[in-house]
Design a protein around this motif. Structure first.
Motif, PDB file in Angstrom:
ATOM      1  N   THR A  33     -60.466 -29.328 -35.539  1.00  0.00           N
ATOM      2  CA  THR A  33     -61.720 -28.659 -35.894  1.00  0.00           C
ATOM      3  C   THR A  33     -62.923 -29.534 -35.550  1.00  0.00           C
ATOM      4  N   GLY A  34     -62.781 -30.844 -35.713  1.00  0.00           N
ATOM      5  CA  GLY A  34     -63.856 -31.739 -35.292  1.00  0.00           C
ATOM      6  C   GLY A  34     -64.067 -31.705 -33.795  1.00  0.00           C
ATOM      7  N   SER A  35     -62.969 -31.609 -33.048  1.00  0.00           N
ATOM      8  CA  SER A  35     -63.070 -31.517 -31.594  1.00  0.00           C
ATOM      9  C   SER A  35     -63.806 -30.253 -31.170  1.00  0.00           C
ATOM     10  N   VAL A  36     -63.540 -29.149 -31.858  1.00  0.00           N
ATOM     11  CA  VAL A  36     -64.191 -27.880 -31.535  1.00  0.00           C
ATOM     12  C   VAL A  36     -65.703 -27.986 -31.730  1.00  0.00           C
ATOM     13  N   MET A  37     -66.135 -28.762 -32.730  1.00  0.00           N
ATOM     14  CA  MET A  37     -67.571 -28.861 -33.037  1.00  0.00           C
ATOM     15  C   MET A  37     -68.301 -29.905 -32.203  1.00  0.00           C
ATOM     16  N   SER A  38     -67.606 -30.608 -31.333  1.00  0.00           N
ATOM     17  CA  SER A  38     -68.224 -31.726 -30.618  1.00  0.00           C
ATOM     18  C   SER A  38     -69.466 -31.312 -29.835  1.00  0.00           C
ATOM     19  N   PHE A  39     -69.405 -30.184 -29.153  1.00  0.00           N
ATOM     20  CA  PHE A  39     -70.537 -29.724 -28.347  1.00  0.00           C
ATOM     21  C   PHE A  39     -71.095 -28.416 -28.905  1.00  0.00           C
ATOM     22  N   GLU A  40     -71.136 -28.345 -30.222  1.00  0.00           N
ATOM     23  CA  GLU A  40     -71.637 -27.140 -30.883  1.00  0.00           C
ATOM     24  C   GLU A  40     -73.062 -26.819 -30.467  1.00  0.00           C
ATOM     25  N   ASP A  41     -73.950 -27.801 -30.482  1.00  0.00           N
ATOM     26  CA  ASP A  41     -75.364 -27.542 -30.175  1.00  0.00           C
ATOM     27  C   ASP A  41     -75.520 -26.970 -28.775  1.00  0.00           C
ATOM     28  N   GLU A  42     -74.817 -27.558 -27.812  1.00  0.00           N
ATOM     29  CA  GLU A  42     -74.931 -27.094 -26.427  1.00  0.00           C
ATOM     30  C   GLU A  42     -74.357 -25.690 -26.266  1.00  0.00           C
ATOM     31  N   ILE A  43     -73.242 -25.412 -26.954  1.00  0.00           N
ATOM     32  CA  ILE A  43     -72.618 -24.085 -26.852  1.00  0.00           C
ATOM     33  C   ILE A  43     -73.521 -23.019 -27.463  1.00  0.00           C
ATOM     34  N   VAL A  44     -74.035 -23.293 -28.663  1.00  0.00           N
ATOM     35  CA  VAL A  44     -74.893 -22.315 -29.341  1.00  0.00           C
ATOM     36  C   VAL A  44     -76.168 -22.071 -28.545  1.00  0.00           C
ATOM     37  N   GLU A  45     -76.741 -23.123 -27.993  1.00  0.00           N
ATOM     38  CA  GLU A  45     -77.955 -22.957 -27.187  1.00  0.00           C
ATOM     39  C   GLU A  45     -77.680 -22.098 -25.953  1.00  0.00           C
ATOM     40  N   HIS A  46     -76.523 -22.305 -25.323  1.00  0.00           N
ATOM     41  CA  HIS A  46     -76.165 -21.511 -24.140  1.00  0.00           C
ATOM     42  C   HIS A  46     -75.940 -20.047 -24.506  1.00  0.00           C
ATOM     43  N   LEU A  47     -75.271 -19.813 -25.645  1.00  0.00           N
ATOM     44  CA  LEU A  47     -74.979 -18.439 -26.058  1.00  0.00           C
ATOM     45  C   LEU A  47     -76.236 -17.662 -26.437  1.00  0.00           C
ATOM     46  N   ASN A  48     -77.277 -18.373 -26.868  1.00  0.00           N
ATOM     47  CA  ASN A  48     -78.465 -17.715 -27.409  1.00  0.00           C
ATOM     48  C   ASN A  48     -79.713 -17.970 -26.580  1.00  0.00           C
ATOM     49  N   GLY A  49     -79.504 -18.235 -25.298  1.00  0.00           N
ATOM     50  CA  GLY A  49     -80.650 -18.520 -24.434  1.00  0.00           C
ATOM     51  C   GLY A  49     -81.678 -17.406 -24.405  1.00  0.00           C
ATOM     52  N   GLY A  50     -81.263 -16.168 -24.636  1.00  0.00           N
ATOM     53  CA  GLY A  50     -82.187 -15.047 -24.550  1.00  0.00           C
ATOM     54  C   GLY A  50     -83.032 -14.815 -25.776  1.00  0.00           C
ATOM     55  N   ILE A  51     -82.692 -15.478 -26.906  1.00  0.00           N
ATOM     56  CA  ILE A  51     -83.463 -15.206 -28.132  1.00  0.00           C
ATOM     57  C   ILE A  51     -84.160 -16.444 -28.693  1.00  0.00           C
ATOM     58  N   ILE A  52     -83.939 -17.601 -28.097  1.00  0.00           N
ATOM     59  CA  ILE A  52     -84.580 -18.800 -28.634  1.00  0.00           C
ATOM     60  C   ILE A  52     -85.904 -19.108 -27.932  1.00  0.00           C
ATOM     61  N   GLN A  53     -86.243 -18.314 -26.917  1.00  0.00           N
ATOM     62  CA  GLN A  53     -87.492 -18.498 -26.195  1.00  0.00           C
ATOM     63  C   GLN A  53     -88.284 -17.203 -26.194  1.00  0.00           C
ATOM     64  N   VAL A  54     -89.607 -17.343 -26.206  1.00  0.00           N
ATOM     65  CA  VAL A  54     -90.503 -16.182 -26.114  1.00  0.00           C
ATOM     66  C   VAL A  54     -91.554 -16.476 -25.058  1.00  0.00           C
ATOM     67  N   ALA A  55     -92.267 -15.452 -24.681  1.00  0.00           N
ATOM     68  CA  ALA A  55     -93.370 -15.639 -23.728  1.00  0.00           C
ATOM     69  C   ALA A  55     -94.581 -16.182 -24.470  1.00  0.00           C
ATOM     70  N   PRO A  56     -95.094 -17.356 -24.076  1.00  0.00           N
ATOM     71  CA  PRO A  56     -96.271 -17.916 -24.771  1.00  0.00           C
ATOM     72  C   PRO A  56     -97.502 -17.038 -24.573  1.00  0.00           C
ATOM     73  N   PHE A 354     -65.075 -38.856 -27.967  1.00  0.00           N
ATOM     74  CA  PHE A 354     -64.651 -38.551 -29.336  1.00  0.00           C
ATOM     75  C   PHE A 354     -63.942 -37.200 -29.400  1.00  0.00           C
ATOM     76  N   MET A 355     -64.391 -36.243 -28.599  1.00  0.00           N
ATOM     77  CA  MET A 355     -63.743 -34.940 -28.579  1.00  0.00           C
ATOM     78  C   MET A 355     -62.308 -35.062 -28.052  1.00  0.00           C
ATOM     79  N   ILE A 356     -62.125 -35.808 -26.956  1.00  0.00           N
ATOM     80  CA  ILE A 356     -60.790 -35.985 -26.379  1.00  0.00           C
ATOM     81  C   ILE A 356     -59.887 -36.722 -27.359  1.00  0.00           C
ATOM     82  N   ALA A 357     -60.426 -37.770 -28.008  1.00  0.00           N
ATOM     83  CA  ALA A 357     -59.626 -38.519 -28.986  1.00  0.00           C
ATOM     84  C   ALA A 357     -59.187 -37.627 -30.136  1.00  0.00           C
ATOM     85  N   ALA A 358     -60.099 -36.789 -30.623  1.00  0.00           N
ATOM     86  CA  ALA A 358     -59.745 -35.882 -31.716  1.00  0.00           C
ATOM     87  C   ALA A 358     -58.706 -34.866 -31.274  1.00  0.00           C
ATOM     88  N   ALA A 359     -58.855 -34.367 -30.043  1.00  0.00           N
ATOM     89  CA  ALA A 359     -57.898 -33.379 -29.533  1.00  0.00           C
ATOM     90  C   ALA A 359     -56.515 -33.973 -29.329  1.00  0.00           C
TER      91      ALA A 359
END
Length: 393
Positions: A33-56, A354-359
């Motif tokens: 489970t720790g390995s799964v969370m290793s790149f959580e921020d990058e994964i979530v940002e990629h999945l939500n690229g369409g809603i985290i930005q607006v037109a200034p 750390f992700m590889i070690a945990a896996a």
């Protein structure tokens, strides 16, 4: 001397084996489970690229209280617990909610900072929240207040015992030979191959596992956390952090006051100017009026390298300011415990290592179990002829 050393190794092997058999599945679960969370921020940002930005836009963004009021008027918001604002005019506002009477918490929302239009809920948030609860508390009811916290801490202590005993057990006669320590013998088969993989790969990941366990204990045991704070921080800082919260006297209640974000936000902007990239404003959980604001500088690359302010929401007075740059080396270690725990302190290569070690943790569970079963089989086969002898032979 050799007999004493042999007895010590036999005892250590028993301790190592018993701890491994008891904790193998639990450690594998926590590590995966720790390995799964290793790149959580990058994964979530990629999945939500369409809603985290607006037109200034040319118009100024809404103040946080107005934004929350519009959400409530549209009946899309529950009890708001915090908002994340940014100095980037193209960044959406993230709104998080408090728990309801049943203890459930609805997913957060991304909102347009100019008109409070709901952009959507972040995909992946519920998945990673469940994985995090499984990693930290094993999904046992009570979360941080339940038994899961202590169970994961005991598993971490058991892993330390296995790491130390395993290192002693595999100490080679030619200890200075790098090849003996780090090169597995892939030409072997059966028990020999299992032992080589278990020992050599275990040596590779041993430093990472030590870091993971020593930092993971921070989240499991208050006595451990207090000890680290006492050891690494300045006396007045340690005393402030370890001071227990005073419970309110029964029958006494503070007068309810409407607590909003605006005054605290204005004070924070005057204090920080344009030096911050984003700020998390959190309402007080109890009846108090002090809002906590965590802010990250524009050059900050880690989630834990942040400043923290406490501002009275009624008067707008700055109560305290704790800046990361003013911390001592030991206090920065304390602040970065989470990023050290997951390897982020070393950038993405550290997180990957750390992700590889945990896996790899299940590998030690499987090879350790196979070695234990093979040892038992060898012992039985060695004792079998003696058992078949009749008295007098």
């Amino acid at each position: 001397m050799r007999k004493a050393a042999h007895k010590i190794k036999v005892a250590l092997l028993q301790v190592h084996s018993i701890a491994g058999l008891v904790l193998a599945l639990l450690l594998a679960l926590i590590a995966l489970t720790g390995s799964v969370m290793s790149f959580e921020d990058e994964i979530v940002e990629h999945l939500n690229g369409g809603i985290i930005q607006v037109a200034p836009r040319q118009a100024p963004p809404l103040m946080p209280d107005e934004l929350v009021a519009r959400l409530e008027a549209a009946q899309v918001a529950g009890k708001v617990a915090s908002v994340t604002l940014s100095s980037d005019p193209s960044a959406a506002v993230r709104v998080r909610f408090g728990r309801d009477e049943q203890g459930a918490r609805r997913t957060s929302l991304y909102v347009d900072p100019y008109d409070a239009r709901v952009l959507g809920s972040p995909r992946g948030e519920e998945f990673f929240a469940t994985v995090r609860r499984l990693h930290r508390w094993l999904l046992i009811p009570g979360d941080a207040k339940g038994w899961g916290r202590q169970i994961t801490g005991i598993a971490a202590l058991g892993l330390i015992v296995m790491l130390v005993s395993g290192l002693v057990l595999r100490w080679p006669r030619r200890a200075r030979s790098v090849k003996m320590w780090l090169k597995p013998n892939l030409g072997l088969s059966g028990r020999g191959l299992h032992r080589s993989l278990h020992a050599v790969i275990g040596t590779w990941v041993l430093p990472i596992y030590l870091v993971m366990t020593l930092t993971g204990l921070w989240y499991s045991f208050d006595w451990y956390k207090d000890g680290v704070v006492w050891l690494l921080s300045r006396p007045h800082v340690a005393a402030a952090k370890m001071q227990p919260k005073q419970p309110r006297a029964p029958g006494r209640s503070e007068p309810a006051q409407p607590v909003g974000f605006d005054r605290a936000w204005s004070t924070f902007q005057q204090e920080e100017g344009g030096r911050f990239s984003r700020a998390l404003l959190t309402l007080p959980a109890g009846p108090g009026t002090v809002i906590r604001i965590r802010s990250w500088g524009k050059d900050s690359t880690l989630d834990t390298t942040r400043d923290e302010f406490r501002i009275d929401a009624i008067t707008g007075q700055l109560v305290s300011a704790e800046r990361y740059a003013d911390k001592t080396f030991g206090e920065k270690i304390i602040a970065n415990v989470l990023d050290i725990h997951r390897g982020a302190i070393l950038g993405w290569p550290g997180k990957l290592a750390f992700m590889i070690a945990a896996a790899l943790m299940p590998l030690f569970s499987v090879t350790g179990l196979l070695l234990y079963l093979l040892r038992r089989r060898l012992r039985r086969s060695a004792q079998l002829p003696l058992a078949r002898l009749v008295p007098g032979e």
